[in-house]
Motif scaffolding. Structure first.
Motif, PDB file in Angstrom:
ATOM      1  N   THR A   1      20.532  84.437  58.695  1.00 52.94           N
ATOM      2  CA  THR A   1      20.555  83.098  59.283  1.00 52.94           C
ATOM      3  C   THR A   1      19.678  82.160  58.467  1.00 52.94           C
ATOM      4  O   THR A   1      20.061  81.010  58.198  1.00 52.94           O
ATOM      5  CB  THR A   1      20.121  83.138  60.757  1.00 52.94           C
TER       6      THR A   1
ATOM      7  N   SER B   1      18.756  73.489  62.889  1.00 52.17           N
ATOM      8  CA  SER B   1      19.265  74.392  63.912  1.00 52.17           C
ATOM      9  C   SER B   1      19.291  75.838  63.420  1.00 52.17           C
ATOM     10  O   SER B   1      18.896  76.761  64.145  1.00 52.17           O
ATOM     11  CB  SER B   1      20.664  73.946  64.333  1.00 52.17           C
TER      12      SER B   1
ATOM     13  N   GLN C   1      16.889  79.204  64.701  1.00 52.06           N
ATOM     14  CA  GLN C   1      17.439  80.484  65.156  1.00 52.06           C
ATOM     15  C   GLN C   1      16.813  81.671  64.437  1.00 52.06           C
ATOM     16  O   GLN C   1      16.889  82.803  64.912  1.00 52.06           O
ATOM     17  CB  GLN C   1      18.951  80.514  64.916  1.00 52.06           C
TER      18      GLN C   1
ATOM     19  N   LEU D   1      12.022  87.297  65.151  1.00 55.13           N
ATOM     20  CA  LEU D   1      12.091  86.082  64.347  1.00 55.13           C
ATOM     21  C   LEU D   1      11.116  86.188  63.173  1.00 55.13           C
ATOM     22  O   LEU D   1      10.087  86.859  63.273  1.00 55.13           O
ATOM     23  CB  LEU D   1      11.751  84.848  65.185  1.00 55.13           C
TER      24      LEU D   1
END
Length: 124
Positions: A12, A27, A31, A109
């Motif tokens: 991502t 965005s 994520q 994350l």
């Protein structure tokens, strides 16, 4: 399983370099990254998603044209640290960079990114 989670966040993050429009970068980064992410990059240390966004946008606006970032290896993850190789190529045979990033993950994350970038031309 841990590598798959890391790979998702890493992929991502990489996709933010290849977004169809700059407006999608924030965005995608939200994520993949924690809000307090630390980037150890070629120009030093910076903190926060906004700092990483500036880094990504600078690369997206490469003078040779919009390039493509790809992950070129599997994700190797001993515990909460992961590493992977990447390559950035610009259109029409323009400059190509490659490197290895080391990332730290917290709650699935990325909270730290260490960028090791270099020229891929062979040494003399």
């Amino acid at each position: 399983m841990q590598e798959e989670t890391a790979q998702g966040a890493i992929d991502t993050f990489i996709s933010s370099f290849n977004a169809s429009d700059d407006k999608y970068v924030t965005s995608l980064l939200a994520q993949a990254l924690t809000s307090d992410v630390i980037l150890w990059g070629p120009l030093g240390r910076s903190e926060g998603i906004a700092a990483v966004e500036r880094f990504v946008l600078d690369i997206r606006r490469h003078p040779a044209g919009t390039g493509t970032m790809t992950r070129c290896s599997e994700v190797d993850m001993p515990d909460e640290w992961a590493r992977y190789q990447w390559a950035f190529t610009t259109p029409d045979g323009g400059p190509r960079l490659a490197g290895t990033d080391v990332v730290h993950l917290r709650r699935n994350l990325i909270d730290q990114i260490i960028v090791f970038a270099g020229d891929t031309r062979p040494l003399p």
